[in-house]
Design an enzyme around this catalytic site. Structure first.
Site, PDB file in Angstrom:
ATOM      1  N   TRP A 330     -39.039  35.268  -0.581  1.00  0.00           N
ATOM      2  CA  TRP A 330     -40.131  35.911  -0.118  1.00  0.00           C
ATOM      3  C   TRP A 330     -39.793  36.815   1.001  1.00  0.00           C
ATOM      4  CZ3 TRP A 330     -41.597  36.305   5.282  1.00  0.00           C
ATOM      5  CH2 TRP A 330     -42.743  36.715   5.617  1.00  0.00           C
ATOM      6  N   HIS A 331     -38.458  36.726   1.535  1.00  0.00           N
ATOM      7  CA  HIS A 331     -37.952  37.830   2.629  1.00  0.00           C
ATOM      8  C   HIS A 331     -37.644  38.942   2.217  1.00  0.00           C
ATOM      9  CE1 HIS A 331     -38.199  34.110   5.356  1.00  0.00           C
ATOM     10  NE2 HIS A 331     -37.875  35.015   6.273  1.00  0.00           N
ATOM     11  N   GLY A 332     -37.257  39.138   0.629  1.00  0.00           N
ATOM     12  CA  GLY A 332     -36.669  40.227   0.314  1.00  0.00           C
ATOM     13  C   GLY A 332     -36.086  39.999  -1.264  1.00  0.00           C
ATOM     14  N   PHE A 487     -39.982  42.985   5.336  1.00  0.00           N
ATOM     15  CA  PHE A 487     -40.559  41.897   4.701  1.00  0.00           C
ATOM     16  C   PHE A 487     -41.888  41.732   4.247  1.00  0.00           C
ATOM     17  CE2 PHE A 487     -36.870  39.969   7.344  1.00  0.00           C
ATOM     18  CZ  PHE A 487     -35.855  40.429   6.582  1.00  0.00           C
TER      19      PHE A 487
END
Length: 487
Positions: A330-332, A487
């Site tokens: 989800w962060h990248g 993000f």
């Protein structure tokens, strides 16, 4: 429009005056329309081309939630839920992970065929929409809550659009639940002296965290060490790793403070998002303190639907690992983030296994009470120290652009060299303040906040002026973006 710029201060001042003037003289509905328009304007200032995306996504989720609530056939309701999840994750996947998928497909093809790995520019997404990870999760959670029967479908299209687009949380959170925010838009707005004082206090604290602590650590230590670790001693590289732990906390919690304070000045309260995460005594405790809105979202909408801890131990560890792997992704769009998620999933699984082993060895459930309060201080301090260093180890992979760079950093720390010409006392003091502030008793913070709120307006103004002068002196030539904006 960064929160740590004069442009945002001017924008917010205009919004503050306009919104409260409308609330007093024109009514609540016009105020909501005004807040929605300025929120869309705030988003358009980043990239106006993606403004139709957030509007269309919000509209479809609003209509699907109402249709789900009216529908009585389980299969039809489930089909509409699948549609909204597929739509939201489809948007998120395409804009955020399409390039990542193309690059990995090209690398795999090159491995199999021996041809050079390349992806044409025509197939790439230029830039993902800012904040898509946040507003996608918020809008999707609304439909899921309606499907579960935990929330009635909202009647006001205007208020729902504002819930998704409300500018203080739009581009970097916190991830606000519909049950927390929508009812506040239903009520007549109010702003007491206490709320105003608390909002100003939070904005000031957030700016100090960002500009004085986070930015200075990033520019004078972290960025330099992570770019060329071979140029620094083991002690300096280790200080750079500690510095990144302090930087990302001060940066993101500072942003959250400004967001919560800005919303509070507009009569809206957001939930708490950080609670001194580096004094956690294990990884489970860390995730109860770090980015609370994300960790609870992952728990409620991913971990529990996967089965949580209701099945076998093996299934529970599987669910933990899947949750954290997806949380990392989800962060990248990077395998580094996936590996960071793997490290936290592994750490949470080991923590759970250890706690259950202790519980089995102690009679009458004594092990279940083996929390921080039940431990001796040396044992508790050791647990905090080990947890902090494991988190710092994982942060290395979160920060570096490649695994080879992470290996270089770890190898440099392994040299055990101690010369430190790049650690002046001022920098060490900033690092110490950023980390040791976690251990300031909560009552002292509450006392300082209460004293500011109770202070006369002239004294509040004088204190804020001193903060502004400090920020001006500490600020770099150009505003440094917040870490979580990517993000």
């Amino acid at each position: 429009m960064l929160f740590n710029t004069l442009r945002y201060a001017e924008f917010f001042a205009a919004v503050f005056v306009g919104s409260w003037a409308l609330a007093r003289f024109a009514g609540v509905r016009l105020r909501l329309v005004f807040l929605l328009l300025v929120s869309y304007g705030f988003y358009a200032a980043w990239d106006w081309r993606y403004l139709p995306l957030i509007f269309a996504s919000s509209t479809v989720d609003f209509l699907l939630a109402r249709a789900i609530a009216r529908e009585t056939r389980p299969r039809a309701r489930r089909a509409m839920l699948i549609a909204t999840v597929a739509l939201n994750l489809g948007f998120l996947g395409f804009f955020k992970y399409w390039n990542f998928a193309l690059e990995n497909a090209a690398a795999l093809r090159a491995l199999l065929t021996g041809e050079p790995a390349s992806v044409g520019h025509a197939f790439r997404v230029l830039l993902p929409p800012v904040g898509i990870s946040f507003f996608t999760f918020e809008s999707m959670s609304y439909v899921i809550d309606v499907y579960r029967g935990e929330l009635p479908p909202h009647k006001s299209y205007l208020r729902y659009l504002l819930f998704v687009a409300f500018f203080p949380h739009l581009v970097a959170g916190p991830i606000v639940r519909p049950r927390d925010l929508l009812p506040q838009f239903e009520r007549a707005p109010s702003l007491t002296r206490e709320q105003g004082g608390e909002g100003l206090f939070l904005v000031a604290i957030g700016l100090v965290k960002k500009v004085v602590l986070s930015d200075q650590l990033a520019l004078n230590l972290v960025d330099r060490v992570f770019e060329r670790p071979e140029n620094y001693s083991a002690l300096e590289v280790l200080a750079g790793v500690y510095g990144y732990a302090a930087q990302i906390y001060c940066d993101f919690s500072g942003y959250t403070d400004i967001a919560i304070g800005s919303a509070l000045l507009l009569g809206v309260r957001f939930p708490k998002n950080f609670d001194a995460p580096y004094k956690a005594h294990n990884l489970a405790d860390f995730w109860r303190r770090w980015h609370i809105s994300l960790s609870t979202w992952l728990r409620d909408y991913l971990y529990i639907p996967l089965g949580g801890n209701r099945g076998s131990e093996l299934a529970t560890y599987r669910n933990l690992m899947i949750t954290m792997l997806l949380g990392g992704l989800w962060h990248g769009a990077s395998w580094n983030f996936v590996f960071w998620g793997f490290l936290h999933g592994l750490g949470l699984a080991v923590t759970r296994a250890f706690q259950r082993a202790v519980k089995r060895r102690r009679p009458d459930g004594e092990g279940a009470r083996g929390g921080a309060a039940a431990r001796s201080f040396p044992i508790h301090a050791l647990c905090v120290l080990l947890t902090f260093h494991y988190v710092c180890f994982a942060w290395i992979f979160f920060r570096v652009p490649s695994f080879s760079q992470a290996v270089l950093i770890l190898r440099q720390i392994g040299t055990l060299t101690t010369f430190h010409p790049n650690l002046p006392p001022v920098l060490v003091a900033l690092l110490g303040v950023a980390l040791l502030s976690h251990y300031v008793p909560e009552r002292l913070y509450e006392r300082a906040r209460g004293a500011f709120i109770a202070a006369p307006a002239p004294l509040q103004g004088a204190l804020l002026f001193l903060v502004a002068v400090s920020l001006h002196e500490a600020a770099s030539a150009t505003a440094v973006p917040f870490v979580y904006f990517q993000f």
